[in-house]
Write a protein that holds these residues in place. Sequence first.
Motif, short mmCIF file in Angstrom:
data_model
loop_
_atom_site.label_atom_id
_atom_site.label_comp_id
_atom_site.label_asym_id
_atom_site.label_seq_id
_atom_site.Cartn_x
_atom_site.Cartn_y
_atom_site.Cartn_z
N THR A 68 -7.63 20.95 8.42
CA THR A 68 -8.03 19.56 8.22
C THR A 68 -7.17 18.90 7.15
OG1 THR A 68 -10.32 20.05 8.83
CG2 THR A 68 -9.93 18.03 7.56
N LEU A 69 -6.50 17.81 7.54
CA LEU A 69 -5.68 17.04 6.63
C LEU A 69 -6.42 15.77 6.26
CD1 LEU A 69 -2.69 17.04 5.45
CD2 LEU A 69 -2.22 15.34 7.24
N ARG A 70 -6.64 15.59 4.97
CA ARG A 70 -7.33 14.39 4.50
C ARG A 70 -6.30 13.33 4.13
NH1 ARG A 70 -11.85 15.75 0.16
NH2 ARG A 70 -11.82 13.46 0.15
N ARG A 71 -6.43 12.17 4.73
CA ARG A 71 -5.51 11.07 4.46
C ARG A 71 -6.11 10.16 3.40
NH1 ARG A 71 -1.29 11.60 7.09
NH2 ARG A 71 -0.55 9.70 6.08
N THR A 130 0.85 -1.19 0.00
CA THR A 130 0.00 0.00 0.00
C THR A 130 0.88 1.24 0.00
OG1 THR A 130 -0.15 -0.01 2.43
CG2 THR A 130 -1.97 -1.05 1.21
N ILE A 131 0.31 2.33 -0.47
CA ILE A 131 0.99 3.63 -0.46
C ILE A 131 0.01 4.66 0.08
CG2 ILE A 131 2.08 5.42 -1.86
CD1 ILE A 131 2.78 3.22 -3.87
N THR A 132 0.47 5.49 0.99
CA THR A 132 -0.40 6.51 1.56
C THR A 132 0.05 7.90 1.10
OG1 THR A 132 0.96 6.69 3.56
CG2 THR A 132 -0.87 5.11 3.60
N SER A 133 -0.83 8.86 1.30
CA SER A 133 -0.50 10.25 1.05
C SER A 133 -1.51 11.09 1.83
CB SER A 133 -0.56 10.58 -0.45
OG SER A 133 0.01 11.86 -0.70
N ALA A 134 -1.41 12.39 1.71
CA ALA A 134 -2.32 13.28 2.43
C ALA A 134 -2.29 14.65 1.77
CB ALA A 134 -1.92 13.39 3.90
N ASN A 144 -8.97 7.74 3.48
CA ASN A 144 -8.44 6.94 4.59
C ASN A 144 -8.51 7.73 5.89
OD1 ASN A 144 -7.25 4.59 5.66
ND2 ASN A 144 -5.22 5.51 5.57
N GLY A 145 -9.54 8.58 6.03
CA GLY A 145 -9.73 9.35 7.26
C GLY A 145 -9.18 10.76 7.17
N TRP A 146 -9.22 11.44 8.30
CA TRP A 146 -8.74 12.81 8.36
C TRP A 146 -8.23 13.10 9.76
CZ3 TRP A 146 -10.99 16.13 11.88
CH2 TRP A 146 -12.22 15.72 12.41
N GLU A 147 -7.48 14.18 9.88
CA GLU A 147 -6.97 14.62 11.17
C GLU A 147 -6.78 16.13 11.15
OE1 GLU A 147 -2.51 13.76 11.63
OE2 GLU A 147 -3.17 12.25 10.16
N THR A 148 -6.69 16.71 12.32
CA THR A 148 -6.44 18.14 12.44
C THR A 148 -4.96 18.37 12.67
OG1 THR A 148 -8.65 18.53 13.36
CG2 THR A 148 -6.99 20.25 13.70
N ARG A 149 -4.39 19.23 11.86
CA ARG A 149 -2.96 19.55 11.95
C ARG A 149 -2.77 21.04 12.21
NH1 ARG A 149 0.93 16.42 9.16
NH2 ARG A 149 0.58 14.21 9.63
N LYS A 150 -1.68 21.36 12.83
CA LYS A 150 -1.29 22.76 12.99
C LYS A 150 -0.66 23.23 11.69
CE LYS A 150 1.94 25.70 15.56
NZ LYS A 150 2.97 25.73 16.62
N ARG A 151 -1.17 24.33 11.17
CA ARG A 151 -0.61 24.90 9.94
C ARG A 151 -0.56 26.41 10.11
NH1 ARG A 151 -3.76 24.43 4.24
NH2 ARG A 151 -5.26 25.56 5.53
#
Length: 216
Positions: free
Chosen positions: A182-185, A145-149, A169-176
Amino acid sequence: MTTAATALPLLGLRITAGPVELRGITDELIGPLADLAMKGVHDPDLMPFSEPWTLAPAAEMPRNTAQHYWRQRAAFSVESWSIDLAVFWDGELVGSQGMSTHDYLVTRTAETGSWLGREFHGRGIGTAMRQVICAFAFDQLEAQTITSAAFADNPASLAVSRKVGYTDNGWETRKRMDKPATLRRIILASENLVRYEHKLTVDGIGEFRRSIGLDG
């Protein structure tokens, strides 16, 4: 006689497919990549990176670029490695395509990341270089598998991912830039890869496979 490329086979890696060529980033390519980045990588109103490296003053970009690639080389090991490859399109330097992983021999998964000079956006190059690196990982490195965001406000990057075959593949909150974003995986399985129209030719694969522990 030992050379930089024999000591670190990443530097001698070369992947070609039609007009696309990915090369290990030698010291000779660091300056041109810094010059390309200084011309612009993205729209001024968008920040696609968690670390806003593109906002560095122009005078600092060459040093920052060199230090980044030197750190990646220095930290390279079987347990944890990153590959950064210069991207050429019809012989012209256009950006960088990378892939990183930890415990690859167990997980058989890696994460892609890239940047493309702004002047080359909208020509299908971003999609092609992602297709090439993903095919390389599946075909030559036995990835499963290969992931990205990408941040939710970066629809162009997410569109490239969809074209290549990634799925959510889900999401998470990141500091930017000191604010939440919102970072989409996303994730890609080998059977879902939408392959590039040209076949890959890879130079230096044997040495590189041994450097990451795939062959004894």
